[in-house]
Design a protein around this motif. Structure first.
Motif, mmCIF file in Angstrom:
data_model
loop_
_atom_site.group_PDB
_atom_site.id
_atom_site.type_symbol
_atom_site.label_atom_id
_atom_site.label_comp_id
_atom_site.label_asym_id
_atom_site.label_seq_id
_atom_site.Cartn_x
_atom_site.Cartn_y
_atom_site.Cartn_z
ATOM 1 N N ALA A 112 0.848 -1.186 0.000
ATOM 2 C CA ALA A 112 0.000 0.000 0.000
ATOM 3 C C ALA A 112 0.884 1.236 0.000
ATOM 4 N N GLY A 113 0.326 2.334 -0.453
ATOM 5 C CA GLY A 113 1.045 3.596 -0.356
ATOM 6 C C GLY A 113 1.099 4.049 1.089
ATOM 7 N N ARG A 114 1.972 4.990 1.370
ATOM 8 C CA ARG A 114 2.117 5.485 2.738
ATOM 9 C C ARG A 114 0.851 6.191 3.200
ATOM 10 N N GLN A 115 0.303 7.066 2.351
ATOM 11 C CA GLN A 115 -0.895 7.800 2.737
ATOM 12 C C GLN A 115 -1.571 8.366 1.505
ATOM 13 N N ALA A 116 -2.852 8.649 1.632
ATOM 14 C CA ALA A 116 -3.612 9.287 0.562
ATOM 15 C C ALA A 116 -3.464 10.798 0.693
ATOM 16 N N GLU A 166 9.275 7.059 -3.313
ATOM 17 C CA GLU A 166 10.553 6.776 -3.950
ATOM 18 C C GLU A 166 10.817 5.270 -4.091
ATOM 19 N N THR A 167 10.003 4.439 -3.489
ATOM 20 C CA THR A 167 10.251 3.000 -3.471
ATOM 21 C C THR A 167 10.242 2.396 -4.871
ATOM 22 N N VAL A 168 9.329 2.828 -5.707
ATOM 23 C CA VAL A 168 9.176 2.239 -7.033
ATOM 24 C C VAL A 168 9.166 3.343 -8.085
ATOM 25 N N THR A 169 9.887 3.113 -9.155
ATOM 26 C CA THR A 169 9.833 4.019 -10.296
ATOM 27 C C THR A 169 8.876 3.399 -11.309
ATOM 28 N N PRO A 170 7.780 4.073 -11.618
ATOM 29 C CA PRO A 170 6.825 3.501 -12.570
ATOM 30 C C PRO A 170 7.485 3.285 -13.933
ATOM 31 N N ARG A 171 7.050 2.246 -14.621
ATOM 32 C CA ARG A 171 7.569 1.980 -15.958
ATOM 33 C C ARG A 171 6.425 2.087 -16.956
ATOM 34 N N TYR A 172 6.778 2.296 -18.195
ATOM 35 C CA TYR A 172 5.769 2.346 -19.239
ATOM 36 C C TYR A 172 5.294 0.934 -19.555
ATOM 37 N N MET A 173 4.015 0.806 -19.908
ATOM 38 C CA MET A 173 3.494 -0.484 -20.350
ATOM 39 C C MET A 173 4.086 -0.797 -21.716
ATOM 40 N N ASN A 174 4.193 -2.090 -22.008
ATOM 41 C CA ASN A 174 4.646 -2.416 -23.356
ATOM 42 C C ASN A 174 3.467 -2.296 -24.316
ATOM 43 N N ALA A 175 3.752 -2.171 -25.604
ATOM 44 C CA ALA A 175 2.727 -1.912 -26.618
ATOM 45 C C ALA A 175 1.684 -3.033 -26.664
ATOM 46 N N TYR A 193 6.465 2.927 6.065
ATOM 47 C CA TYR A 193 7.563 3.772 5.562
ATOM 48 C C TYR A 193 8.660 2.951 4.887
ATOM 49 N N VAL A 194 8.275 1.918 4.132
ATOM 50 C CA VAL A 194 9.252 1.055 3.476
ATOM 51 C C VAL A 194 9.845 1.794 2.276
ATOM 52 N N LYS A 251 13.853 -2.142 4.242
ATOM 53 C CA LYS A 251 14.540 -0.966 4.762
ATOM 54 C C LYS A 251 13.490 0.124 4.902
ATOM 55 N N LYS A 252 13.318 0.584 6.143
ATOM 56 C CA LYS A 252 12.349 1.628 6.440
ATOM 57 C C LYS A 252 13.090 2.955 6.550
ATOM 58 N N ALA A 253 12.529 3.998 5.974
ATOM 59 C CA ALA A 253 13.177 5.305 5.987
ATOM 60 C C ALA A 253 12.389 6.284 6.850
ATOM 61 N N TYR A 254 13.106 6.893 7.756
ATOM 62 C CA TYR A 254 12.534 7.960 8.580
ATOM 63 C C TYR A 254 13.237 9.261 8.205
ATOM 64 N N GLU A 255 12.877 10.348 8.835
ATOM 65 C CA GLU A 255 13.449 11.641 8.457
ATOM 66 C C GLU A 255 14.964 11.665 8.538
ATOM 67 N N THR A 256 15.531 11.102 9.596
ATOM 68 C CA THR A 256 16.974 11.222 9.794
ATOM 69 C C THR A 256 17.705 9.894 9.874
ATOM 70 N N GLU A 257 17.003 8.782 9.742
ATOM 71 C CA GLU A 257 17.669 7.492 9.864
ATOM 72 C C GLU A 257 16.889 6.419 9.115
ATOM 73 N N SER A 258 17.534 5.280 8.927
ATOM 74 C CA SER A 258 16.901 4.120 8.307
ATOM 75 C C SER A 258 16.920 2.970 9.296
ATOM 76 N N LEU A 259 16.033 2.008 9.081
ATOM 77 C CA LEU A 259 15.931 0.852 9.956
ATOM 78 C C LEU A 259 15.681 -0.381 9.090
ATOM 79 N N ILE A 260 16.394 -1.458 9.358
ATOM 80 C CA ILE A 260 16.164 -2.727 8.677
ATOM 81 C C ILE A 260 15.223 -3.542 9.552
ATOM 82 N N GLN A 261 14.158 -4.089 8.943
ATOM 83 C CA GLN A 261 13.167 -4.846 9.700
ATOM 84 C C GLN A 261 12.858 -6.148 8.969
ATOM 85 N N ASP A 262 12.816 -7.252 9.717
ATOM 86 C CA ASP A 262 12.342 -8.532 9.197
ATOM 87 C C ASP A 262 10.894 -8.685 9.624
#
Length: 178
Positions: free
Chosen positions: A27-31, A92-101, A54-55, A69-80
């Motif tokens: 899910a996204g972080r927030q609407a 920033e987690t995913v860069t959208p890609r174009y659909m193929n034709a 905040y992944v 890897k979770k990102a906060y304002e000033t630090e990151s945290l690794i969580q299992d």
């Protein structure tokens, strides 16, 4: 229009999701409408599954665990986190890609599963305004009453003193340490 707050929306979504097998809900972080960042975590709570918010990056999937890897304002945290689970991601987690034709031209042949209220197993009065405990009486934008004062301290110590002085001028009661 029928409106639902974050709680009622989470109730509806979790009920629909619970009807399909899943290992991971992304899910996204927030609407942008309410900006509460509550729907993803509430869906996880309704489904009684673990969650990570905040992944920034999914690092690994191994032995029914997800490492993120979770990102906060000033630090990151690794969580299992155990699967199945829900994660909320940063933009920033995913860069959208174009659909193929081929996918663009064959879109009209795709099946879209439509889920209606009748397909869900919700109790009467748990959706829409009736199912929303949040009641907004009024919203407003606070007017800017004056231009901000810009300070340019020469050192961090001067900055701290200037901030304490300004807070005290506006009703605070902070004291400088010597």
């Amino acid at each position: 229009p029928i409106c639902s707050d974050a709680w009622a929306t989470s109730n509806i979504l979790s009920n629909a999701i619970d009807q399909i097998p899943f290992d991971l809900i992304i899910a996204g972080r927030q609407a942008i409408d309410g900006d509460t960042a509550q729907v993803g975590p509430q869906v996880a709570e309704f489904l009684n599954i673990p969650q990570a918010t905040y992944v920034e990056e999914v690092l690994d999937v191994h032995d029914n665990k997800l490492r993120v890897k979770k990102a906060y304002e000033t630090e990151s945290l690794i969580q299992d986190i155990d699967l199945p689970c829900l994660i909320t991601t940063l933009s920033e987690t995913v860069t959208p890609r174009y659909m193929n034709a081929y996918d663009i031209f064959s879109v009209d042949k795709k099946t879209i599963n439509v889920v209606t209220y009748d397909d869900l197993t919700l109790e009467e009065g748990t959706t829409g305004l009736k199912g929303s405990p949040t009641k907004v009486k009024r919203t407003f934008v606070r007017p800017i009453t004056k231009e901000p004062e810009v300070i340019s301290p020469a050192s961090p110590e001067e900055a701290a003193r200037a901030i304490i002085r300004k807070l005290n001028e506006n009703g605070g009661s902070l004291h400088e340490r010597q």
